[in-house]
Motif scaffolding. Sequence first.
Motif, PDB file in Angstrom:
ATOM      1  N   MET A   1       0.842  -1.171   0.000  1.00  0.00           N
ATOM      2  CA  MET A   1       0.000   0.000   0.000  1.00  0.00           C
ATOM      3  C   MET A   1       0.892   1.240   0.000  1.00  0.00           C
ATOM      4  N   ASN A   2       0.524   2.205  -0.805  1.00  0.00           N
ATOM      5  CA  ASN A   2       1.318   3.428  -0.854  1.00  0.00           C
ATOM      6  C   ASN A   2       0.561   4.579  -0.174  1.00  0.00           C
TER       7      ASN A   2
ATOM      8  N   THR B   1      -0.774   7.283  -1.277  1.00  0.00           N
ATOM      9  CA  THR B   1      -1.991   7.790  -1.926  1.00  0.00           C
ATOM     10  C   THR B   1      -3.200   6.920  -1.621  1.00  0.00           C
ATOM     11  N   GLN B   2      -2.974   5.666  -1.268  1.00  0.00           N
ATOM     12  CA  GLN B   2      -4.084   4.769  -0.955  1.00  0.00           C
ATOM     13  C   GLN B   2      -4.559   4.900   0.488  1.00  0.00           C
TER      14      GLN B   2
ATOM     15  N   TYR C   1      -7.992   6.423   1.347  1.00  0.00           N
ATOM     16  CA  TYR C   1      -9.084   5.572   0.864  1.00  0.00           C
ATOM     17  C   TYR C   1      -9.252   4.336   1.753  1.00  0.00           C
ATOM     18  N   VAL C   2      -8.147   3.810   2.240  1.00  0.00           N
ATOM     19  CA  VAL C   2      -8.215   2.670   3.160  1.00  0.00           C
ATOM     20  C   VAL C   2      -8.890   3.102   4.463  1.00  0.00           C
TER      21      VAL C   2
ATOM     22  N   TYR D   1     -13.320   2.758  -3.061  1.00  0.00           N
ATOM     23  CA  TYR D   1     -12.771   1.904  -4.114  1.00  0.00           C
ATOM     24  C   TYR D   1     -12.094   2.701  -5.226  1.00  0.00           C
TER      25      TYR D   1
ATOM     26  N   GLY E   1      -9.547   4.398  -4.614  1.00  0.00           N
ATOM     27  CA  GLY E   1      -8.133   4.294  -4.277  1.00  0.00           C
ATOM     28  C   GLY E   1      -7.729   2.965  -3.676  1.00  0.00           C
ATOM     29  N   VAL E   2      -8.720   2.109  -3.357  1.00  0.00           N
ATOM     30  CA  VAL E   2      -8.421   0.808  -2.752  1.00  0.00           C
ATOM     31  C   VAL E   2      -8.492  -0.266  -3.844  1.00  0.00           C
ATOM     32  N   PRO E   3      -7.437  -1.032  -4.020  1.00  0.00           N
ATOM     33  CA  PRO E   3      -7.495  -2.109  -5.009  1.00  0.00           C
ATOM     34  C   PRO E   3      -8.585  -3.132  -4.654  1.00  0.00           C
TER      35      PRO E   3
END
Length: 115
Positions: free
Chosen positions: A1-2, A4-5, A8-9, A64, A66-68
């Motif tokens: 996870m980076n 930028t995510q 969103y997480v 979603y 930003g979240v895979p």
Amino acid sequence: MNQTQLPYVLLYLCSTFLSSVSQVLLKKAAMREHTSLVAEYTDWRVILGYGLFVGCTLLTMLAYKGVPLNIGPVLEATGYLYVTIFGVTIFHEKMNPKKIAALVMIVAGILVYAL
């Protein structure tokens, strides 16, 4: 996870937590006696509970962005932890070895995936 995510997480985890809160509201409403079917569905707990469910759906859709997709179900699994904590603290439900083992497996699965 980076980096930028991460927002969103956190949004997804917030959505999962609020969804668990809405389940508590609906259970509290179901435990009450109502004079009629209309009174049962116009109880403020029911309206707020379903409103939170709708809001959580919208928050999850936004998360979603930003979240895979493969991480979503792992984050959603935290809801089992919230519901269990609420059940024990609010509804005084008893924990048995099967429930504890199930929670340990859920947490282990989240940790294995995260690491």
